[in-house]
Design a protein around this motif. Structure first.
Motif, PDB file in Angstrom:
ATOM      1  N   ALA A 341      13.015  34.419  -2.520  1.00 25.35           N
ATOM      2  CA  ALA A 341      14.103  35.283  -2.047  1.00 25.35           C
ATOM      3  C   ALA A 341      13.628  36.728  -1.908  1.00 25.35           C
ATOM      4  O   ALA A 341      14.291  37.664  -2.362  1.00 25.35           O
ATOM      5  CB  ALA A 341      15.289  35.190  -2.991  1.00 25.35           C
ATOM      6  N   VAL A 342      12.467  36.915  -1.278  1.00 24.93           N
ATOM      7  CA  VAL A 342      11.871  38.250  -1.175  1.00 24.93           C
ATOM      8  C   VAL A 342      11.525  38.599   0.276  1.00 24.93           C
ATOM      9  O   VAL A 342      10.739  39.509   0.522  1.00 24.93           O
ATOM     10  CB  VAL A 342      10.596  38.342  -2.045  1.00 24.93           C
ATOM     11  CG1 VAL A 342      10.954  38.202  -3.514  1.00 24.93           C
ATOM     12  CG2 VAL A 342       9.570  37.274  -1.646  1.00 24.93           C
ATOM     13  N   ASP A 344      11.686  39.837   4.229  1.00 26.18           N
ATOM     14  CA  ASP A 344      12.260  40.894   5.044  1.00 26.18           C
ATOM     15  C   ASP A 344      11.747  40.728   6.465  1.00 26.18           C
ATOM     16  O   ASP A 344      11.075  39.731   6.783  1.00 26.18           O
ATOM     17  CB  ASP A 344      11.930  42.290   4.488  1.00 26.18           C
ATOM     18  CG  ASP A 344      10.433  42.536   4.343  1.00 26.18           C
ATOM     19  OD1 ASP A 344       9.643  42.005   5.176  1.00 26.18           O
ATOM     20  OD2 ASP A 344      10.024  43.247   3.419  1.00 26.18           O
ATOM     21  N   GLU A 448      17.135  37.702   5.571  1.00 22.57           N
ATOM     22  CA  GLU A 448      18.202  37.907   4.586  1.00 22.57           C
ATOM     23  C   GLU A 448      18.986  36.612   4.363  1.00 22.57           C
ATOM     24  O   GLU A 448      19.405  36.312   3.243  1.00 22.57           O
ATOM     25  CB  GLU A 448      19.132  39.015   5.059  1.00 22.57           C
ATOM     26  CG  GLU A 448      18.530  40.404   4.982  1.00 22.57           C
ATOM     27  CD  GLU A 448      18.108  40.776   3.573  1.00 22.57           C
ATOM     28  OE1 GLU A 448      18.855  40.447   2.621  1.00 22.57           O
ATOM     29  OE2 GLU A 448      17.028  41.360   3.411  1.00 22.57           O
ATOM     30  N   ASN A 451      16.949  34.446   2.144  1.00 20.32           N
ATOM     31  CA  ASN A 451      17.005  34.945   0.771  1.00 20.32           C
ATOM     32  C   ASN A 451      18.253  34.435   0.052  1.00 20.32           C
ATOM     33  O   ASN A 451      18.205  34.011  -1.109  1.00 20.32           O
ATOM     34  CB  ASN A 451      16.999  36.475   0.759  1.00 20.32           C
ATOM     35  CG  ASN A 451      15.648  37.061   1.139  1.00 20.32           C
ATOM     36  OD1 ASN A 451      14.625  36.378   1.097  1.00 20.32           O
ATOM     37  ND2 ASN A 451      15.640  38.330   1.522  1.00 20.32           N
TER      38      ASN A 451
END
Length: 497
Positions: A341-342, A344, A448, A451
């Motif tokens: 969940a990192v 971008d 996102e 994530n």
């Protein structure tokens, strides 16, 4: 041929049907383009198969005990092959989804009869060897699926992920009829048609409601109606199973904390470990521009870690209580999902690797022992029922995970994009959206969304891990684990009641 022919026949069917759980993951973007499929269509391409398999697995095992296991097994392979042909010939998403549902029907008949057929042929040391080989083949199918799907999609095209089932099916049917003897369950049993129908209605309604929530909202009247139908079907299933002489799944087993804990772990396991991979595959191919083969190879990190841990764990973790291997494994799966969940807008595929390795380690701890933990939690005469319940809950968890995480994905992306654009992006439509939105906007929105999916999957695993640790206590005095008698019940009678 007489000695190991039955094992070869059964393993062919098992490999084929388990391969089709994951082989379609990397082909989803190509399917979407070829068939003009929406996100909900893609969800049902994955869910249709897993849902039919989960919904009918218990009933198929009971029917095989009455009608004959070899007969039901062969019929299942034939149905699976015919459905595979229809999948390859699909001219639209509706036809593909319908064919996938039919594949699941055939797969349920095959999977429900694999272990009982092996148990009727092999005894003693040979049975242990046969079950070990069968387990290795099952693990290999899950590992090979994404890579094989990528190779076929990149090569002759996505339709060949279904066409390859045809020659395998022919060999499997021929070999089964030639070398596998017929066997049945105890006399006097009846097929629980009412229970089968009620459970199928419950599984279908709850999954359809979750998929519908992604496009219409959780509070929409239609969504709530489907969930209400699921509750009614579940109540009907419980009432039926409490009254029939030979239930598919005795509801009273859930009053045993250990059994309830293992079932919670089984439901969460496949949902947390595998359901999110479909959306990661779409991101890898449509946003990062990876080929199906390269996208499939990314998931090999999970498969390799799982294989190594499962192989080593059999020796190093012998005697460790199941609550620690299963509960701890689920916690590791949760940690791996959180690590992913990192993302971008600038992230690459390498950002997923640490999390995939952790999920693989957790999977290698959970998968080998969860069925045995279910057997140890029930009386020996309920071993077959417990084994079938584990397989059913795992497939149902996968189907629900696909539906729920798709809703999470689009809801999070809708914070950045219009709702229609979010659904198109999640369904592999990045190419068409690039004329309206910037590349960084699209990549950021999808990142996102992934994530949020990873956090949801991780939370699912962590909660289930805590439940397993809390409920699956130390074995009662005098209970030494899954005995030969319990294993014999599982293999000789049925794995699906």
């Amino acid at each position: 041929m007489r000695t190991w022919g039955p094992l070869t026949a059964v393993c062919l069917g098992t490999f084929m049907l388990l391969l089709d759980v994951t082989i379609a993951i990397v082909a989803l973007p190509d399917m979407a383009r070829a068939l003009d499929a929406s996100l909900s269509d893609l969800q049902w391409v994955m869910d249709g198969y897993a849902l039919a398999l989960a919904a009918l697995l218990l009933g198929a095992g009971a029917a095989a005990d009455v009608l004959g296991r070899r007969r039901v097994h062969v019929a299942g392979v034939v149905v699976f092959a015919a459905a595979s042909l229809l999948c390859g010939l699909a001219s639209g998403p509706e036809m593909l989804v319908g064919a996938r549902l039919l594949q699941g029907v055939g797969a349920a008949a095959v999977f429900a009869t694999t272990l009982p057929l092996l148990g009727s042929v092999y005894q003693g040391k040979r049975r242990s060897i046969a079950l070990g080989v069968w387990g290795a083949v099952s693990g290999a199918a899950a590992a090979v699926g994404p890579v094989a799907g990528g190779l076929l999609t990149d090569g002759p095209g996505w339709r060949w992920i279904f066409y390859v089932n045809l020659p395998v099916s022919v060999v499997a049917v021929w070999l089964t009829l030639r070398v596998v003897p017929e066997s049945r369950g105890a006399r006097g049993r009846r097929i629980d048609w009412a229970g089968t129908l009620m459970f199928a209605a419950f599984a279908g309604a709850v999954t359809y409601g979750a998929v519908r929530a992604g496009s219409h909202g959780w509070g929409a009247s239609g969504t709530l109606a489907w969930f209400a139908a699921a509750v009614l079907a579940l109540v009907g299933f419980v009432l039926v199973e409490r009254r029939v002489a030979h239930p598919l799944l005795d509801p009273r087993l859930f009053l045993k904390p250990a059994f309830a804990g293992v079932m919670a772990g089984a439901l969460a396991f496949n949902a947390a470990a595998f359901s999110a991979l479909a959306y990661a595959s779409i991101w890898l191919q449509t946003l990062l521009g990876m080929s199906p083969v390269r996208g499939g190879l990314v998931f090999l990190w999970l498969s390799l870690a799982s294989f190594v841990v499962a192989a080593a764990g059999g020796r190093l973790l012998h005697g460790v209580p199941a609550r620690f291997t299963i509960g701890g494994g689920l916690l590791l799966i949760g940690a791996g999902e959180y690590c992913m969940a990192v993302l971008d807008a600038g992230s690459t595929a390498s950002a997923l690797i640490p999390g995939l390795v952790l999920v693989g380690v957790g999977t290698g701890l959970v998968a080998p022992g969860i069925a045995g933990a279910a057997l140890a939690a029930v009386p020996q005469d309920r071993a077959g029922m417990a084994g079938g319940a584990v397989n059913t809950f795992r497939q149902l968890g996968y189907a629900l995970g696909i539906a729920l995480y798709g809703t999470v994905l689009t809801s999070r992306m809708a914070d950045t994009l219009p709702r229609e654009a979010a659904h198109a992006l999640a369904g592999g439509g990045a190419g068409a959206l690039r004329s309206v939105f910037g590349e960084e906007t699209l990549r950021g929105a999808f990142a996102e969304g992934l994530n949020s999916v990873a956090v949801a999957a991780g939370s699912t695993a962590v909660v289930a891990g805590v439940v397993v640790l809390a409920l699956v206590k130390r074995r009662p005095a005098g209970q030494t684990g899954v005995t030969d008698s319990a294993t014999r019940t599982l293999t000789e009678e049925t794995t699906t009641r």
